[in-house]
Design an enzyme around this catalytic site. Structure first.
Site, PDB file in Angstrom:
ATOM      1  N   GLU A 325       0.846  -1.209   0.000  1.00  0.00           N
ATOM      2  CA  GLU A 325       0.000   0.000   0.000  1.00  0.00           C
ATOM      3  C   GLU A 325       0.868   1.241   0.000  1.00  0.00           C
ATOM      4  OE1 GLU A 325      -2.123   3.461   1.752  1.00  0.00           O
ATOM      5  OE2 GLU A 325      -0.359   2.442   2.506  1.00  0.00           O
ATOM      6  N   GLU A 326       1.883   1.229   0.860  1.00  0.00           N
ATOM      7  CA  GLU A 326       2.646   2.459   1.099  1.00  0.00           C
ATOM      8  C   GLU A 326       3.331   3.008  -0.145  1.00  0.00           C
ATOM      9  OE1 GLU A 326       2.362   4.262   3.475  1.00  0.00           O
ATOM     10  OE2 GLU A 326       1.959   3.151   5.308  1.00  0.00           O
ATOM     11  N   ASP A 353      -7.162   2.396   8.150  1.00  0.00           N
ATOM     12  CA  ASP A 353      -5.794   2.781   7.818  1.00  0.00           C
ATOM     13  C   ASP A 353      -5.534   4.234   8.158  1.00  0.00           C
ATOM     14  OD1 ASP A 353      -3.201   2.724   6.923  1.00  0.00           O
ATOM     15  OD2 ASP A 353      -3.721   3.191   4.858  1.00  0.00           O
TER      16      ASP A 353
END
Ligand SMILES: [Zn+2]
Length: 462
Positions: A325-326, A353
C-alpha cells in the site's frame, strides 16, 4: 375495529405489489441483537491490541522488498490459521524495488551544522561524494511549479509547506502532494536534488518518509520539522545557504510481495462477502504498529470475535491484508485486476488505515434504500461515541477506496486524526502510540459492522 377479509386481502395485495426495490432495507431485530452482543464482547477484549503487539514485536517493520515484509506475510498466514479462519491464502503482488541505503544532510555554509533527514521512497542516489549546492526555497509546490524552467540548474530545491493538524487530517491531501510531486517538479526546473519539510505535525527531530510519484528522477529527502525550521532560519540570515546531501538509496529490479486473505465462510451465500481491509506492509522506520498494524489487528480481531461466537453469518467475511500500500496501492490494484469480474460479490467494505484515537463518525457510501440499515448500525454504535455523518459518498479508506471507486459500497469509520501525523511514517510508529482503548472501541465497531452486513442479505448497492 376488525378489518374485513376483503380489506385484509387488499392490504396484502398492496404489500405484495410494492416492488422489492422500493422497500427500505433494514437489519432484522435478531441480527441487531447479535451484533450488539458481539460488539459488547469485542469492546472489552484486548485481542486486537495483542495481535498488533505480536506483529510489531515478532516481525516489526515490513517495507516491501525487505525480509520484514516476507516475515509479515508468514506471520499473517500462520495467525489467521491459528485464529480459525475457514480459508487462508495469499495472492502474489509485483512492485518496483527500492533500497533505502544511507543519508546525510549538513549545512556547509554559512552556518555549518548537521541536519536530520530521511530519504523519500523511490529516491535515486546522489553521486558517491554527494551533492553540495546552494538551496533555493519555495513555500509550497505551487511556488516551485511557477519557477522558470532551468532556473534551478545546479541548485537544491527546498519546499517548506507545513502540514496543519485537524480532526479529519484534511491537510494531508495538500501536504502529501508536496512529497509526491516535489522531485518531479524540481527536476523539471533543473534542480539537482529536492528537500521537503517533513509531511507531519510534530516537533520531533526525525523525518517522515513516504512515497513519491513514478516520475521522481532526482535525489529526494524530507528534513525533520526542527531542521526545516533551522534551514529557514539560516535562509533568513543569508541568501547563500549551501547544503551537502549524500544519499545512497537506489531503485532495484521488481520485487514480489503478497496480499494475505482470510475468510470466514457464510452459510447461505458463501460466494458473497463483506470486506474488512487494511495493509500489511509498512515503512521501514518504526515498527509499523500504527500504520497499519492497527488495521491488521482490528480487522483480524473482528473476524475472530465472530468465529468465537460459534455463529456463522449468512454471507462470508473476507479480511484482506493488502501488500504494498505504502508505495502506491500496488496490492489492491492487482487484487482488483484479478477479481474485477467478481466485484459484485464484494457486498460492502470498510478499512482501518488512519488514526490512533477513537472512531468518532461513520460515513456511508451505499444505495439510497440501504441508508435505513446504516441508520440502524449508527444507532447501535452510538454508545461507542460514533456519530452518523449526513453524507452518503464514502468510498472506503486507502486500499479499498480502489474497490469503492469501482462500485463496491463502503463505510468510512473516521477516527480522530488530530495527532496521527505526529507519528505517521516515522521512527515513532510503535506500540507506544497505539492506545489500548482505541483498539477496544475499533474492535467493537468493526465486529458489529462485519456481523450486521454479513449476516443479512441486504443489497447495499441499492
Ligand atoms: Zn497506511
Amino acid at each position: 375495529m376488525m378489518r374485513t377479509f376483503m380489506q385484509k386481502a387488499v392490504l396484502g395485495m398492496a404489500f405484495l405489489l410494492t416492488p422489492l426495490s422500493l422497500m427500505a432495507a433494514e437489519f432484522s431485530a435478531e441480527n441487531l441483537a447479535q451484533a450488539k452482543a458481539l460488539a459488547e464482547k469485542a469492546g472489552k477484549s484486548e485481542l486486537a491490541y495483542q495481535l498488533d503487539e505480536s506483529l510489531s514485536t515478532e516481525v516489526g517493520p515490513r517495507r516491501v522488498g525487505t525480509p520484514g515484509d516476507k516475515a509479515g506475510i508468514e506471520w499473517a498466514v500462520a495467525k489467521m490459521k491459528a485464529l480459525g479462519f475457514d480459508r487462508v491464502w495469499t495472492e502474489t503482488v509485483t512492485t518496483p524495488g527500492w533500497e533505502r541505503g544511507d543519508i546525510s544532510v549538513e549545512a556547509v555554509s554559512p552556518f555549518p551544522q548537521r541536519m536530520v533527514a530521511i530519504a523519500l521512497g523511490g529516491s535515486v542516489p546522489t553521486p558517491a561524494d554527494g551533492i553540495e549546492a546552494q538551496v533555493v526555497a519555495f513555500p509550497n509546490l505551487d511556488a516551485l511549479k511557477a519557477a522558470e524552467a532551468g532556473s534551478l540548474k545546479g541548485k537544491i530545491a527546498y519546499i517548506g509547506y507545513q502540514m496543519k493538524p485537524s480532526i479529519d487530517g484534511a491537510d494531508y491531501g495538500v501536504a502529501g502532494k508536496q512529497r509526491y510531486l516535489g522531485s518531479e517538479v524540481a527536476a523539471s526546473k533543473g534542480a539537482s536534488a529536492v528537500l521537503i519539510r517533513s509531511v507531519g505535525t510534530d516537533n520531533d527531530r526525525i523525518g517522515h518518509t513516504g512515497a513519491q510519484g513514478d516520475k521522481s528522477t532526482i535525489p529526494a529527502a524530507a528534513l525533520s520539522i526542527p531542521d526545516a525550521d533551522l534551514l529557514e532560519s539560516m535562509m533568513k540570515r543569508s541568501d547563500k545557504v549551501t547544503l551537502k546531501i549524500n544519499i545512497s538509496s537506489r531503485k532495484t529490479a521488481d520485487v514480489k510481495t503478497a496480499n494475505v486473505i482470510g475468510e470466514v465462510t457464510g452459510t447461505e451465500r458463501p460466494e458473497d462477502f463483506v470486506v474488512l481491509g487494511s495493509h500489511l506492509d509498512s515503512w521501514d522506520v518504526g515498527t509499523g504498529a500504527v500504520d497499519d498494524g492497527m488495521g491488521v489487528a482490528i480487522t483480524m480481531a473482528a473476524a475472530k470475535h465472530i468465529i468465537d461466537s460459534g455463529k456463522k453469518p449468512k454471507r462470508s467475511i473476507r479480511v484482506i491484508l493488502f501488500g504494498a500500500e505504502e508505495i502506491g496501492l500496488y496490492g489492491v490494484k492487482q487484487y482488483y485486476e484479478k477479481h474485477k469480474d467478481k466485484l459484485g460479490n464484494h457486498i460492502i467494505g470498510a478499512e482501518w488505515d488512519s488514526g490512533t484515537r477513537m472512531i468518532h463518525q461513520l460515513r456511508p457510501g451505499v444505495g439510497e434504500k440501504s441508508l435505513a440499515a446504516i441508520k440502524q448500525m449508527a444507532e447501535l454504535l452510538k454508545p461507542y461515541g460514533v456519530a452518523l455523518h449526513p453524507s452518503n459518498s464514502a468510498k472506503g479508506q486507502s486500499d479499498i477506496s480502489v474497490l469503492g471507486k469501482a462500485g463496491m459500497p463502503a463505510i468510512n469509520f473516521d477516527s480522530d486524526l488530530t495527532d496521527y501525523f505526529d507519528y505517521h511514517h516515522t521512527e515513532n510508529d510503535t506500540m507506544a502510540n497505539v492506545p489500548p482503548e482505541t483498539m477496544r472501541q475499533a474492535s467493537a465497531v468493526y465486529t458489529a459492522f462485519a456481523w450486521l452486513t454479513a449476516n443479512s442479505l441486504i443489497d447495499f448497492r441499492k
